[in-house]
Design an enzyme around this catalytic site. Structure first.
Site, mmCIF file in Angstrom:
data_model
loop_
_atom_site.group_PDB
_atom_site.id
_atom_site.type_symbol
_atom_site.label_atom_id
_atom_site.label_comp_id
_atom_site.label_asym_id
_atom_site.label_seq_id
_atom_site.Cartn_x
_atom_site.Cartn_y
_atom_site.Cartn_z
ATOM 1 C CG HIS A 176 -29.693 84.803 2.722
ATOM 2 N ND1 HIS A 176 -28.665 85.580 3.193
ATOM 3 C CD2 HIS A 176 -29.124 83.905 1.874
ATOM 4 C CE1 HIS A 176 -27.528 85.180 2.657
ATOM 5 N NE2 HIS A 176 -27.783 84.165 1.844
ATOM 6 C CG HIS A 187 -24.973 80.064 3.289
ATOM 7 N ND1 HIS A 187 -25.856 80.829 4.030
ATOM 8 C CD2 HIS A 187 -24.826 80.706 2.108
ATOM 9 C CE1 HIS A 187 -26.203 81.894 3.334
ATOM 10 N NE2 HIS A 187 -25.595 81.841 2.162
ATOM 11 C CG ASP A 224 -27.305 80.757 -0.772
ATOM 12 O OD1 ASP A 224 -27.894 81.558 -0.024
ATOM 13 O OD2 ASP A 224 -26.098 80.875 -1.075
ATOM 14 C CG HIS A 264 -27.320 82.510 -6.126
ATOM 15 N ND1 HIS A 264 -28.193 82.074 -5.157
ATOM 16 C CD2 HIS A 264 -26.285 83.094 -5.472
ATOM 17 C CE1 HIS A 264 -27.707 82.376 -3.958
ATOM 18 N NE2 HIS A 264 -26.553 82.982 -4.130
#
Length: 304
Positions: free
Chosen positions: A78, A237, A241, A264
């Site tokens: 973030h 979001h 990310d 991720h």
């Protein structure tokens, strides 16, 4: 010359790590040209510097964690997204624990923090990474891809079986020549599902999570009293990310990023795959601002 940028003054923040639940403080400082973004674990003796680089990413369970010499800083995405969104190339981030504070679960508090410090240009050219050829990574039905594009565009699709998503809120396409990172991405919060929380805490994760720093859903609805900030906040979001994960390249990306159910780990796999194939990318600098893709001139003006 389109120049590198750093903070004008130092600025600090304190918060709680969403996974560790521990209180942590950060002190963000200016850094010299070509330093990059460097986390410094000042609670360790001696302090340990951890460059924010894709090759240093270790644990990717629900966050991106960078590591060096046995030290780690988790949940960097973030803050990295905010740094990318405001065009900051160089900064030291002194931190007193192993995780960046979650704040409200979005990048907006970090944007405010960086804007409060101010941004200055430096006497060195900003270097971009330009995608020259497509490259893709896959895991089961999940995939992520880079393609050449004269700008920066993110196209992300999520696929959670939940009524809040419906059929209209699963995909987001953000072209930063046309859209504002601050207004249309930075406020999107991290999210989780009630039925997963107990299992996460058994793994030592989500220990600091709450309705104050995440969107929480049960089987049918959003539990946060204020509801969603965007109709497609969950997908936005994931864009937030991804921007943070991609900025672990160390430079802004000129290209298009498209993903289906990526996270991720897969984002990092794609970045590493790109770096391992130098024929598919090149460094780019711009002598004149007029040559810079509009996506990045727009980002630069948002830091004012």
């Amino acid at each position: 010359m389109f120049r590198q940028r750093t903070l004008k003054t130092a600025v600090s923040a304190t918060g709680v790590g969403i996974h560790t639940g521990a209180k942590v403080s950060m002190h963000l400082r200016p850094a010299a040209p070509d330093t990059g973004i460097v986390f410094r674990r000042v609670d360790l003796h001696p302090p340990v510097d951890i460059p924010a680089q894709a090759q240093r990413v270790g644990d990717t369970r629900l966050s991106s964690c960078v590591e060096n010499q046995g030290a780690r800083v988790a949940t960097v995405e973030h803050l990295m997204s905010a740094l990318a969104g405001l065009g900051l190339d160089n900064a030291y981030i002194d931190i007193t624990g192993p995780e960046v504070p979650i704040m409200d679960g979005s990048a907006a508090p970090f944007v405010f923090l960086l804007q409060s410090a101010g941004v200055v240009e430096q006497k060195a050219p900003k270097r971009f990474i330009r995608i020259l050829a497509p490259i893709e990574v896959k895991t089961d039905d999940k995939w992520a891809r880079f393609e050449p594009y004269d700008g920066f565009k993110v196209d992300f699709t999520i696929d959670f079986p939940h009524p809040v998503l419906g059929t209209d809120h699963r995909r987001v396409v953000i072209d930063f020549a046309e859209h504002s990172f601050i207004k249309e991405v930075s406020r999107a919060r991290t999210f989780g599902f009630m039925q997963d929380i107990e299992a996460l805490r058994d793994q030592g994760l989500a220990m600091g999570g709450s309705l104050d720093n995440a969107v929480v859903l049960d089987e049918y609805r959003v539990l946060n009293a204020e509801g969603l900030r965007y109709d497609n906040e969950l997908a936005r979001h994931k864009v937030l990310d991804a921007i943070g994960d991609l900025y672990l390249l160390g430079h802004p990306l000129i290209g298009a990023f498209t993903a289906f159910k990526s996270g991720h780990g897969l984002n990092n796999q794609l970045v590493r795959a790109l770096l391992a194939q130098p024929a598919k990318w090149e460094y780019a600098v711009f002598e004149r601002a007029a040559e810079v893709p509009a996506a990045f001139t727009r980002w630069q003006t948002q830091a004012a």
